[in-house]
Design a protein around this motif. Structure first.
Motif, PDB file in Angstrom:
ATOM      1  N   MET A   1       0.848  -1.193   0.000  1.00 40.18           N
ATOM      2  CA  MET A   1       0.000   0.000   0.000  1.00 40.18           C
ATOM      3  C   MET A   1       0.882   1.241   0.000  1.00 40.18           C
ATOM      4  O   MET A   1       1.874   1.313   0.710  1.00 40.18           O
ATOM      5  CB  MET A   1      -0.908  -0.017   1.238  1.00 40.18           C
ATOM      6  CG  MET A   1      -1.814   1.159   1.353  1.00 40.18           C
ATOM      7  SD  MET A   1      -2.787   1.060   2.865  1.00 40.18           S
ATOM      8  CE  MET A   1      -4.274   1.784   2.305  1.00 40.18           C
ATOM      9  N   VAL A   2       0.470   2.225  -0.764  1.00 41.72           N
ATOM     10  CA  VAL A   2       1.170   3.496  -0.834  1.00 41.72           C
ATOM     11  C   VAL A   2       1.027   4.218   0.508  1.00 41.72           C
ATOM     12  O   VAL A   2      -0.016   4.154   1.171  1.00 41.72           O
ATOM     13  CB  VAL A   2       0.578   4.360  -1.976  1.00 41.72           C
ATOM     14  CG1 VAL A   2       1.179   5.748  -1.979  1.00 41.72           C
ATOM     15  CG2 VAL A   2       0.783   3.688  -3.314  1.00 41.72           C
ATOM     16  N   LYS A   3       2.060   4.919   0.921  1.00 47.60           N
ATOM     17  CA  LYS A   3       2.058   5.677   2.168  1.00 47.60           C
ATOM     18  C   LYS A   3       0.987   6.777   2.110  1.00 47.60           C
ATOM     19  O   LYS A   3       0.917   7.535   1.140  1.00 47.60           O
ATOM     20  CB  LYS A   3       3.440   6.290   2.381  1.00 47.60           C
ATOM     21  CG  LYS A   3       3.599   7.025   3.675  1.00 47.60           C
ATOM     22  CD  LYS A   3       5.047   7.509   3.806  1.00 47.60           C
ATOM     23  CE  LYS A   3       5.211   8.412   4.983  1.00 47.60           C
ATOM     24  NZ  LYS A   3       6.590   8.894   5.097  1.00 47.60           N
ATOM     25  N   VAL A   4       0.155   6.842   3.134  1.00 51.80           N
ATOM     26  CA  VAL A   4      -0.911   7.841   3.228  1.00 51.80           C
ATOM     27  C   VAL A   4      -0.560   8.803   4.361  1.00 51.80           C
ATOM     28  O   VAL A   4      -0.363   8.382   5.503  1.00 51.80           O
ATOM     29  CB  VAL A   4      -2.285   7.161   3.498  1.00 51.80           C
ATOM     30  CG1 VAL A   4      -3.372   8.201   3.658  1.00 51.80           C
ATOM     31  CG2 VAL A   4      -2.617   6.189   2.375  1.00 51.80           C
ATOM     32  N   GLU A   5      -0.470  10.085   4.056  1.00 50.46           N
ATOM     33  CA  GLU A   5      -0.010  11.091   5.023  1.00 50.46           C
ATOM     34  C   GLU A   5      -0.789  11.042   6.327  1.00 50.46           C
ATOM     35  O   GLU A   5      -0.200  11.058   7.409  1.00 50.46           O
ATOM     36  CB  GLU A   5      -0.096  12.493   4.385  1.00 50.46           C
ATOM     37  CG  GLU A   5       0.455  13.611   5.244  1.00 50.46           C
ATOM     38  CD  GLU A   5      -0.505  14.130   6.305  1.00 50.46           C
ATOM     39  OE1 GLU A   5      -0.022  14.606   7.354  1.00 50.46           O
ATOM     40  OE2 GLU A   5      -1.729  14.045   6.100  1.00 50.46           O
ATOM     41  N   SER A   6      -2.104  10.985   6.275  1.00 50.20           N
ATOM     42  CA  SER A   6      -2.900  11.035   7.501  1.00 50.20           C
ATOM     43  C   SER A   6      -2.715   9.798   8.377  1.00 50.20           C
ATOM     44  O   SER A   6      -2.931   9.855   9.586  1.00 50.20           O
ATOM     45  CB  SER A   6      -4.381  11.235   7.184  1.00 50.20           C
ATOM     46  OG  SER A   6      -4.864  10.168   6.400  1.00 50.20           O
ATOM     47  N   PHE A   7      -2.282   8.687   7.789  1.00 49.60           N
ATOM     48  CA  PHE A   7      -2.025   7.481   8.581  1.00 49.60           C
ATOM     49  C   PHE A   7      -0.714   7.596   9.357  1.00 49.60           C
ATOM     50  O   PHE A   7      -0.454   6.819  10.261  1.00 49.60           O
ATOM     51  CB  PHE A   7      -1.986   6.241   7.692  1.00 49.60           C
ATOM     52  CG  PHE A   7      -3.293   5.896   7.032  1.00 49.60           C
ATOM     53  CD1 PHE A   7      -4.482   6.522   7.377  1.00 49.60           C
ATOM     54  CD2 PHE A   7      -3.327   4.931   6.046  1.00 49.60           C
ATOM     55  CE1 PHE A   7      -5.677   6.202   6.751  1.00 49.60           C
ATOM     56  CE2 PHE A   7      -4.523   4.590   5.416  1.00 49.60           C
ATOM     57  CZ  PHE A   7      -5.698   5.230   5.771  1.00 49.60           C
ATOM     58  N   GLU A   8       0.111   8.570   8.991  1.00 54.54           N
ATOM     59  CA  GLU A   8       1.391   8.787   9.682  1.00 54.54           C
ATOM     60  C   GLU A   8       1.231   9.653  10.929  1.00 54.54           C
ATOM     61  O   GLU A   8       2.141   9.729  11.751  1.00 54.54           O
ATOM     62  CB  GLU A   8       2.403   9.449   8.732  1.00 54.54           C
ATOM     63  CG  GLU A   8       2.686   8.634   7.479  1.00 54.54           C
ATOM     64  CD  GLU A   8       3.335   7.299   7.787  1.00 54.54           C
ATOM     65  OE1 GLU A   8       4.296   7.266   8.578  1.00 54.54           O
ATOM     66  OE2 GLU A   8       2.870   6.272   7.237  1.00 54.54           O
ATOM     67  N   LEU A   9       0.097  10.296  11.084  1.00 53.73           N
ATOM     68  CA  LEU A   9      -0.171  11.168  12.225  1.00 53.73           C
ATOM     69  C   LEU A   9      -0.500  10.324  13.452  1.00 53.73           C
ATOM     70  O   LEU A   9      -1.348   9.431  13.385  1.00 53.73           O
ATOM     71  CB  LEU A   9      -1.362  12.090  11.895  1.00 53.73           C
ATOM     72  CG  LEU A   9      -1.792  13.063  12.975  1.00 53.73           C
ATOM     73  CD1 LEU A   9      -0.739  14.137  13.192  1.00 53.73           C
ATOM     74  CD2 LEU A   9      -3.125  13.705  12.594  1.00 53.73           C
ATOM     75  N   ASP A  10       0.149  10.594  14.583  1.00 51.43           N
ATOM     76  CA  ASP A  10      -0.161   9.876  15.822  1.00 51.43           C
ATOM     77  C   ASP A  10      -1.409  10.514  16.432  1.00 51.43           C
ATOM     78  O   ASP A  10      -1.345  11.567  17.065  1.00 51.43           O
ATOM     79  CB  ASP A  10       1.008   9.937  16.797  1.00 51.43           C
ATOM     80  CG  ASP A  10       0.814   9.042  18.006  1.00 51.43           C
ATOM     81  OD1 ASP A  10      -0.358   8.708  18.336  1.00 51.43           O
ATOM     82  OD2 ASP A  10       1.819   8.683  18.646  1.00 51.43           O
ATOM     83  N   HIS A  11      -2.541   9.882  16.219  1.00 48.44           N
ATOM     84  CA  HIS A  11      -3.826  10.420  16.663  1.00 48.44           C
ATOM     85  C   HIS A  11      -3.968  10.451  18.183  1.00 48.44           C
ATOM     86  O   HIS A  11      -4.885  11.069  18.706  1.00 48.44           O
ATOM     87  CB  HIS A  11      -4.965   9.620  16.023  1.00 48.44           C
ATOM     88  CG  HIS A  11      -5.131   9.891  14.571  1.00 48.44           C
ATOM     89  ND1 HIS A  11      -4.249   9.435  13.625  1.00 48.44           N
ATOM     90  CD2 HIS A  11      -6.066  10.599  13.896  1.00 48.44           C
ATOM     91  CE1 HIS A  11      -4.636   9.836  12.428  1.00 48.44           C
ATOM     92  NE2 HIS A  11      -5.736  10.546  12.561  1.00 48.44           N
TER      93      HIS A  11
END
Length: 150
Positions: A1-11
């Motif tokens: 899967m391609v890297k998704v910016e919002s998935f890199e954010l520590d929620h």
């Protein structure tokens, strides 16, 4: 899967409400777009009701454009904690916060939901102006910050 910016954010570490500039991208022809996270609710601690999110989407679409004419799109997040917004050019978060505060104040004044009919809306029966006003008032009361990790 391609890297998704919002998935890199520590929620777990963010502090809502906030406006976060997710980044800018340059198109093949040199056009620049900026993407923003307009977070109303603390992730994994709450969520907005879909009827209120739907109404906010309709209202923000018009009122935000009164202050930011280069808006491409404002879309609700699937997690129901806020919206994504894309705009032409390299825009700063403070300018978005200014437009968002303007829009939220206008929302508190409206008496009807624009485009909430069978012709203009794909789910016109699922709206709540009451909830949209509650979310707008809460956002204004708490204040949106550009500091995501306060």
């Amino acid at each position: 899967m391609v890297k998704v910016e919002s998935f890199e954010l520590d929620h777990r570490k963010v502090k809502a409400p906030y406006v976060r500039k997710c980044g800018t991208q340059k198109g093949r022809l040199g056009d620049i777009i900026s993407k923003f996270d307009l977070r109303f609710v603390q992730p994994n601690k709450g969520a907005m009701e879909i009827s209120g999110v739907h109404t906010l989407e309709h209202l923000l679409a018009g009122f935000m454009r009164e202050k930011l004419e280069d808006i491409i799109d404002i879309s609700p997040m699937g997690c129901r904690t806020g919206f994504y917004m894309t705009v032409w050019e390299d825009v700063e978060a403070e300018k978005v916060i200014e437009a968002l505060n303007y829009a939220l104040k206008k929302i508190l004044e409206v008496e009807e939901i624009p485009a909430a009919n069978e012709i203009q809306c794909g789910n016109y029966k699922d709206h709540s102006l009451k909830l949209a006003k509650e979310y707008a008032a809460k956002g204004l009361e708490e204040g949106f910050s550009s500091e995501v990790f306060r």
